[in-house]
Design a protein around this motif. Sequence first.
Motif, short mmCIF file in Angstrom:
data_model
loop_
_atom_site.label_atom_id
_atom_site.label_comp_id
_atom_site.label_asym_id
_atom_site.label_seq_id
_atom_site.Cartn_x
_atom_site.Cartn_y
_atom_site.Cartn_z
N LEU A 1 -0.89 -9.68 -3.41
CA LEU A 1 -1.98 -8.96 -2.76
C LEU A 1 -2.14 -7.58 -3.37
O LEU A 1 -1.23 -6.75 -3.34
N ASP A 2 -3.31 -7.32 -3.96
CA ASP A 2 -3.57 -6.01 -4.56
C ASP A 2 -3.66 -4.91 -3.50
O ASP A 2 -3.42 -3.75 -3.80
N LEU A 3 -3.97 -5.30 -2.30
CA LEU A 3 -4.07 -4.34 -1.19
C LEU A 3 -2.74 -3.63 -0.96
O LEU A 3 -2.71 -2.45 -0.60
N LEU A 4 -1.63 -4.32 -1.19
CA LEU A 4 -0.31 -3.77 -0.93
C LEU A 4 0.38 -3.24 -2.19
O LEU A 4 1.58 -3.04 -2.20
N ASP A 5 -0.37 -3.00 -3.24
CA ASP A 5 0.20 -2.53 -4.49
C ASP A 5 0.91 -1.20 -4.28
O ASP A 5 0.31 -0.21 -3.85
N ARG B 1 3.25 -0.82 -2.08
CA ARG B 1 3.76 -0.82 -0.70
C ARG B 1 4.33 -2.20 -0.33
O ARG B 1 4.26 -2.61 0.82
N GLU B 2 4.90 -2.86 -1.31
CA GLU B 2 5.39 -4.22 -1.09
C GLU B 2 6.53 -4.28 -0.08
O GLU B 2 6.65 -5.24 0.68
#
Length: 68
Positions: free
Chosen positions: A37-41, A43-44
């Motif tokens: 998910l690029d949204l969590l880049d 912040r994994e």
Amino acid sequence: MKQVLEFLGVIALLQGGVGLVHEFTGWLRGWGLVQRLDLLDGREIYGSVALLVLSFALFAAAESQKSG
């Protein structure tokens, strides 16, 4: 409904665990949903911990359901 919640809890638990293992060791590169998910880049780790918390909430919700 109880089985569906338990199934989703297991999936969330596995994905959260795989995400943390990948972040701390580098193993299991292609298995985790959080890494895709690029949204969590960047912040994994937070996403993986959130999946673990969600899994425990799903297990609690499944346990509160009436069996039968």
